[in-house]
Enzyme design. Structure first.
Site, PDB file in Angstrom:
ATOM      1  N   MET A  98      40.208  41.605  42.118  1.00 43.54           N
ATOM      2  CA  MET A  98      40.388  40.161  42.199  1.00 43.54           C
ATOM      3  C   MET A  98      41.627  39.732  41.417  1.00 43.54           C
ATOM      4  SD  MET A  98      36.721  38.280  42.526  1.00 43.54           S
ATOM      5  CE  MET A  98      36.275  38.277  40.802  1.00 43.54           C
ATOM      6  N   LEU A 143      45.436  41.791  36.788  1.00 46.38           N
ATOM      7  CA  LEU A 143      45.209  43.212  36.553  1.00 46.38           C
ATOM      8  C   LEU A 143      45.368  43.581  35.077  1.00 46.38           C
ATOM      9  CD1 LEU A 143      47.141  44.673  39.613  1.00 46.38           C
ATOM     10  CD2 LEU A 143      44.742  43.982  39.455  1.00 46.38           C
ATOM     11  N   HIS A 144      44.565  44.541  34.652  1.00 51.42           N
ATOM     12  CA  HIS A 144      44.646  45.094  33.303  1.00 51.42           C
ATOM     13  C   HIS A 144      44.617  46.607  33.409  1.00 51.42           C
ATOM     14  CE1 HIS A 144      40.339  45.742  33.737  1.00 51.42           C
ATOM     15  NE2 HIS A 144      40.140  44.436  33.879  1.00 51.42           N
ATOM     16  N   HIS A 176      42.077  48.310  35.762  1.00 54.02           N
ATOM     17  CA  HIS A 176      42.478  48.370  37.175  1.00 54.02           C
ATOM     18  C   HIS A 176      43.526  49.467  37.392  1.00 54.02           C
ATOM     19  CE1 HIS A 176      41.406  43.924  36.904  1.00 54.02           C
ATOM     20  NE2 HIS A 176      40.598  44.356  37.852  1.00 54.02           N
ATOM     21  N   GLN A 216      31.312  35.130  46.204  1.00 51.32           N
ATOM     22  CA  GLN A 216      30.515  35.780  45.158  1.00 51.32           C
ATOM     23  C   GLN A 216      30.389  34.919  43.907  1.00 51.32           C
ATOM     24  OE1 GLN A 216      33.365  39.167  45.027  1.00 51.32           O
ATOM     25  NE2 GLN A 216      33.088  39.093  42.802  1.00 51.32           N
ATOM     26  N   GLY A 223      35.061  50.741  39.171  1.00 47.59           N
ATOM     27  CA  GLY A 223      34.768  51.026  37.777  1.00 47.59           C
ATOM     28  C   GLY A 223      33.270  51.016  37.499  1.00 47.59           C
ATOM     29  N   ASP A 233      30.983  47.502  36.162  1.00 47.20           N
ATOM     30  CA  ASP A 233      30.129  46.710  37.044  1.00 47.20           C
ATOM     31  C   ASP A 233      29.128  47.656  37.697  1.00 47.20           C
ATOM     32  OD1 ASP A 233      31.385  44.078  36.729  1.00 47.20           O
ATOM     33  OD2 ASP A 233      33.122  45.055  37.615  1.00 47.20           O
ATOM     34  N   SER A 283      38.247  43.528  30.835  1.00 53.53           N
ATOM     35  CA  SER A 283      37.806  42.614  31.877  1.00 53.53           C
ATOM     36  C   SER A 283      38.805  41.479  31.977  1.00 53.53           C
ATOM     37  CB  SER A 283      36.415  42.050  31.550  1.00 53.53           C
ATOM     38  OG  SER A 283      36.098  40.970  32.415  1.00 53.53           O
ATOM     39  N   ARG A 323      38.075  38.547  32.473  1.00 51.25           N
ATOM     40  CA  ARG A 323      37.466  37.388  31.819  1.00 51.25           C
ATOM     41  C   ARG A 323      37.628  37.407  30.299  1.00 51.25           C
ATOM     42  NH1 ARG A 323      33.759  37.903  36.329  1.00 51.25           N
ATOM     43  NH2 ARG A 323      33.562  35.902  37.421  1.00 51.25           N
TER      44      ARG A 323
END
Length: 292
Positions: free
Chosen positions: A37, A40-41, A44, A68, A154, A157, A192, A194
């Protein structure tokens, strides 16, 4: 014969399902796919590196999937930085980036969804009704456009990973789902998108999520097999941090995600969700006999 893309010119950018499908027809051969989504970090990018190592072609998708997100969730404020993401993927040498719009993914009159039944009734499925219907639907649509050989997800999740594996198995999709280890910050916090929501004080407190898991895992390694004792070990750690609000802690069958009671005599998934203000952080650890 595989026709490789030219990494020197950057990845091909595909913005509609039809364009992605045409690109795939023009680039046959084994392909690794990383659905994201965006924002990116390094977590990812670890998936991208593995996809590149294991496949001659690789595609990354960036799509913040509205189906979602539930009412009151963070769809509108979900972090986005498309140009930064594309720069990172260019540096990573990906062959193509799939960047569909919500209107292309869900055109007017859209009404078809994918539901994975039992696996989505608990944990995040219970906390976020409809979430996994949106996840399964968008992942199937992405798979249909990209036609990957392998898709990389990953382990952070954990429930999502199991839902996607079940969907692939049940719908006879010729795709290998490759689980990849959680990538963490130096202080143990799972990476994350978030995490950007956390205030400095919340960010300083957030590693307690990993410490709670580690405390329960240490008890497991020492021979503790009582399910409630293991859950309580994690709860006790979270309760010591005033900024952390435990939403749930689960010790479930590793495959079915049915909550375990009494003696744990099979592989188990210990997972938890902790809130720091409005931000939900989830993390997990797998408990197996070889850890003992």
């Amino acid at each position: 014969m595989t026709t490789p893309a030219n990494p020197a010119s950057g990845p091909d950018i595909l913005t509609t399902p039809a364009a992605m499908q045409r690109w795939r027809r023009d680039h046959p051969g084994e392909l690794g796919f990383v659905p994201t989504m965006g924002y990116l970090h390094d977590g990812h990018l670890a998936l991208v590196r593995r996809a590149k190592a294991e496949n001659p072609l690789n595609v990354v998708s960036i799509f913040v999937n509205p189906t979602q997100f539930g009412p009151g969730e963070d769809y509108e404020r979900y972090p986005r930085d498309e140009q930064r993401d594309l720069s990172l993927l260019r540096s990573a040498g990906v062959d193509a980036v799939y960047l569909p719009s919500p209107a292309d993914m869900y055109p007017p009159g859209y009404q078809t969804y994918v539901t994975v039944e039992a696996l989505t009734r608990r944990l995040e499925g219970e906390a976020r009704p409809g979430h996994f219907r949106g996840v399964a639907t968008v992942v199937l649509k992405l798979f249909n456009a990209v036609s990957p050989t392998r898709a990389y997800f990953g382990r952070k999740d954990a429930q999502q990973l199991r839902v996607i594996r079940r969907m692939v198995r049940d719908l006879d999709l010729p795709i290998e789902i490759v689980p990849c280890d959680i990538v963490r910050e130096p202080d143990g916090l799972a990476m994350s998108s978030r995490n950007v929501y956390l205030s400095p004080a919340q960010r300083a407190a957030a590693p307690i999520v990993r410490r709670a898991l580690d405390t329960a895992a240490t008890a497991w390694a020492a021979g503790e097999r009582d399910a409630e004792a293991l859950r309580q070990a994690a709860r006790n750690v979270i309760s010591s941090e005033p900024l952390a609000q435990l939403e749930y802690v689960s010790l479930a069958d590793d495959e079915t995600l049915e909550e375990l009671e009494g003696t744990v005599d099979r592989p188990a998934l210990l997972s938890l969700v902790v809130r720091f203000g409005p931000t939900r952080l989830l993390d997990n650890i797998e408990l197996r006999e070889q850890h003992a």
